[in-house]
Design a protein around this motif. Sequence first.
Motif: not given
Length: 433
Positions: A281, A290-291
């Motif tokens: 993130s 948040l990826k």
Amino acid sequence: MAEIKVPELAESISEGTIAQWLKQPGDFVEQGEYLLELETDKVNVELTAEQSGVLKQVLKEAGDIVQVGETIGMIDENGQGSAGGGAEEPKQEAKAPETAPSAEQAKQTPPNEAPKTDYIQQTEAAEDKKSARTIASPAARKLAREKGISLESVPSADPFGRLRKHDVENYNGSENQQAAPAKPAQSAQQPAAQQQDNPAKPVERIKMSRRRQTIANRLVEVQQTSAMLTTFNEVDMTAVMDLRKRRKDRFFEEHDVRLGFMSFFTKAVVAALKKFPLVNSEIQGSELVLKKFYDIGIAVSAQEGLVVPVVRDADRKSFAEIEGEITGLAKKARDNKLALSDLQGGTFTITNGGVFGSLLSTPILNGPQVGILGMHKIQVRPVAIDNEKMENRPMMYIALSYDHRVIDGKEAVGFLVAVKELLEDPESLLLEG
């Protein structure tokens, strides 16, 4: 006339430094032909001509810092050019009479003006020879010539040593004035410049490249703006090394790329990131992003400093695809051919100091990422297998540096333990993938 402007390079790049002009004033350039090389924070970019014509004027020289959108030169679309920059010669012919006046001009000059003109020219020549390194304003130089004062003997009140008109006006010619408080102030600001005069202590001054300056600034910025901590663990590399030894020949035959350690670590990191999403993130203002994708940066040592090209969608790639992409990116980095797109958008970084022999280190975050994994040298050491048995095992220390503003110690330790367990049971990486 057409303006040569610094184009939009990337979202994060707002300026660059002119490394060199590939064309000179007076040269004819075709549309699409390279004009100059621009050094940015990340890569070097060659700018091309947007139209054909003669390079009429260069507004910024090599070494100058330029902003995106700034005009740095002019192209005459209707001009006729030459390869040697002949457009500059008329200026030299126009200046020739100043340094070598004709007999006709000498007769027209009033007698009372000749001595003054000769004196000024002689003073200028002597001053240029003696004080080539003296930084002074035009007004200060003019006043010094009129007073017959050498700029080298004038103390400066400016902390950077620049002479201004009032410095020359206040100079009374005494040697004691050169030891006035202005000089110690200058020495305090520039101690290194004063020390280089000692022939017994030779030094070499090398201008930092733009990339090295950017690396230095960003590393300091990360340490000042993040709550960075590092946690450590060690990995028994026996299983990975045995698997690699058994499979490396067949792997190379099938995929034409060597099976290294980086693909194992990349796969292990991706699996651990899925279990601990906060490590994948970044902070944007008051929000935590948040990826849900896994673009893993692989730190590579290049000639001008460390660069971090990115392996895109590493969770979707096979071991062979990861190894092939890392090999290709490393070669591009060594050849200085990385594109901006190769360096942008990473979500997590892996750095391997072990290739240089590092046994243990605390890697610095690659902002705005909140986590970076450090690999180290594999070293055979005695390891306790149980209460009674010891074995020599190939061990590697691994380190996770993380931003404590986002990641608590529990998540950081859990992430590192997950990486350790996956590497010690490499077959599980296939199931995790």
